[in-house]
Design a protein around this motif. Structure first.
Motif, short mmCIF file in Angstrom:
data_model
loop_
_atom_site.label_atom_id
_atom_site.label_comp_id
_atom_site.label_asym_id
_atom_site.label_seq_id
_atom_site.Cartn_x
_atom_site.Cartn_y
_atom_site.Cartn_z
N SER A 40 57.01 52.51 -72.69
CA SER A 40 57.71 52.54 -73.98
C SER A 40 57.04 51.61 -74.98
O SER A 40 56.84 51.98 -76.15
N GLU A 41 56.67 50.42 -74.52
CA GLU A 41 55.97 49.47 -75.40
C GLU A 41 54.63 50.06 -75.86
O GLU A 41 54.28 49.96 -77.03
N MET A 42 53.91 50.67 -74.92
CA MET A 42 52.62 51.25 -75.27
C MET A 42 52.81 52.42 -76.25
O MET A 42 52.01 52.59 -77.18
N GLY A 43 53.86 53.19 -76.05
CA GLY A 43 54.14 54.30 -76.96
C GLY A 43 54.44 53.80 -78.36
O GLY A 43 53.95 54.36 -79.35
N GLN A 44 55.23 52.73 -78.43
CA GLN A 44 55.55 52.16 -79.74
C GLN A 44 54.30 51.60 -80.39
O GLN A 44 54.07 51.79 -81.59
N SER A 45 53.48 50.92 -79.61
CA SER A 45 52.24 50.36 -80.13
C SER A 45 51.32 51.47 -80.63
O SER A 45 50.71 51.36 -81.69
N THR A 46 51.23 52.55 -79.86
CA THR A 46 50.40 53.69 -80.26
C THR A 46 50.92 54.31 -81.55
O THR A 46 50.14 54.64 -82.45
N SER B 171 50.02 52.02 -84.35
CA SER B 171 48.58 52.12 -84.63
C SER B 171 48.27 53.40 -85.38
O SER B 171 47.46 53.41 -86.32
N ALA B 172 48.92 54.48 -84.98
CA ALA B 172 48.69 55.77 -85.65
C ALA B 172 49.16 55.69 -87.11
O ALA B 172 48.48 56.19 -88.01
N GLN B 173 50.32 55.06 -87.32
CA GLN B 173 50.83 54.94 -88.69
C GLN B 173 49.89 54.08 -89.53
O GLN B 173 49.60 54.40 -90.68
N SER B 174 49.40 52.99 -88.94
CA SER B 174 48.46 52.12 -89.65
C SER B 174 47.19 52.89 -89.99
O SER B 174 46.66 52.79 -91.11
N GLY B 175 46.69 53.67 -89.02
CA GLY B 175 45.50 54.48 -89.27
C GLY B 175 45.75 55.50 -90.36
O GLY B 175 44.88 55.73 -91.22
N LYS B 176 46.92 56.08 -90.35
CA LYS B 176 47.27 57.06 -91.38
C LYS B 176 47.29 56.39 -92.76
O LYS B 176 46.74 56.93 -93.72
N ASP B 177 47.92 55.21 -92.82
CA ASP B 177 47.98 54.48 -94.09
C ASP B 177 46.57 54.11 -94.57
O ASP B 177 46.25 54.26 -95.76
#
Length: 128
Positions: free
Chosen positions: A73-79, A82-88
């Motif tokens: 769950s932690e890894m999923g949240q981190s991913t 990270s995806a949102q940051s990459g998108k931004d």
């Protein structure tokens, strides 16, 4: 023929032998029962230990499962973060790139106008 004394002695010996045999058989029976009881106690102790070990293993497996689910769950949240940051970052990069392309296009347009003398009229019109 045997005398009365001999018969009496033989009967007494037979009686003592039978009594000894009964005592010995009783002792053997008592020892056998004791061994049986001891074996049952040991079997029950082994069964109890097996149950305890099995329960401990189940609890440990559940703890490991819970820890793995938490980590996933932690890894999923981190991913996701990270995806949102990459998108931004990608959106910002594309916006900057778009502005640069727009600026370059305007510059190219001005250069073409000046090459064909169209830019001078605009300059003249702006002054007047």
């Amino acid at each position: 023929m045997a005398s009365n004394k001999q018969s009496y002695d033989a009967g007494e010996t037979k009686g003592r032998t039978e009594e000894k045999t009964k005592q010995t058989m009783g002792n053997i029976g008592d020892k056998a029962q004791s061994a049986k009881d001891k074996a049952q106690e040991m079997a029950q102790a082994a069964k109890d230990k097996t149950c305890d070990t099995t329960q401990a293993a189940k609890e440990k497996a559940q703890q490991n499962k819970d820890a793995a689910q938490g980590k996933a769950s932690e890894m999923g949240q981190s991913t996701k973060e990270s995806a949102q940051s990459g998108k931004d970052n990608t959106q910002g990069f594309l916006q900057q790139t778009g502005e640069k392309v727009k600026g370059a296009a305007q510059g190219a347009t001005e250069a073409v106008k000046q090459t064909f003398g169209l830019g001078q009229n605009d300059e003249y019109n702006r002054r007047n």
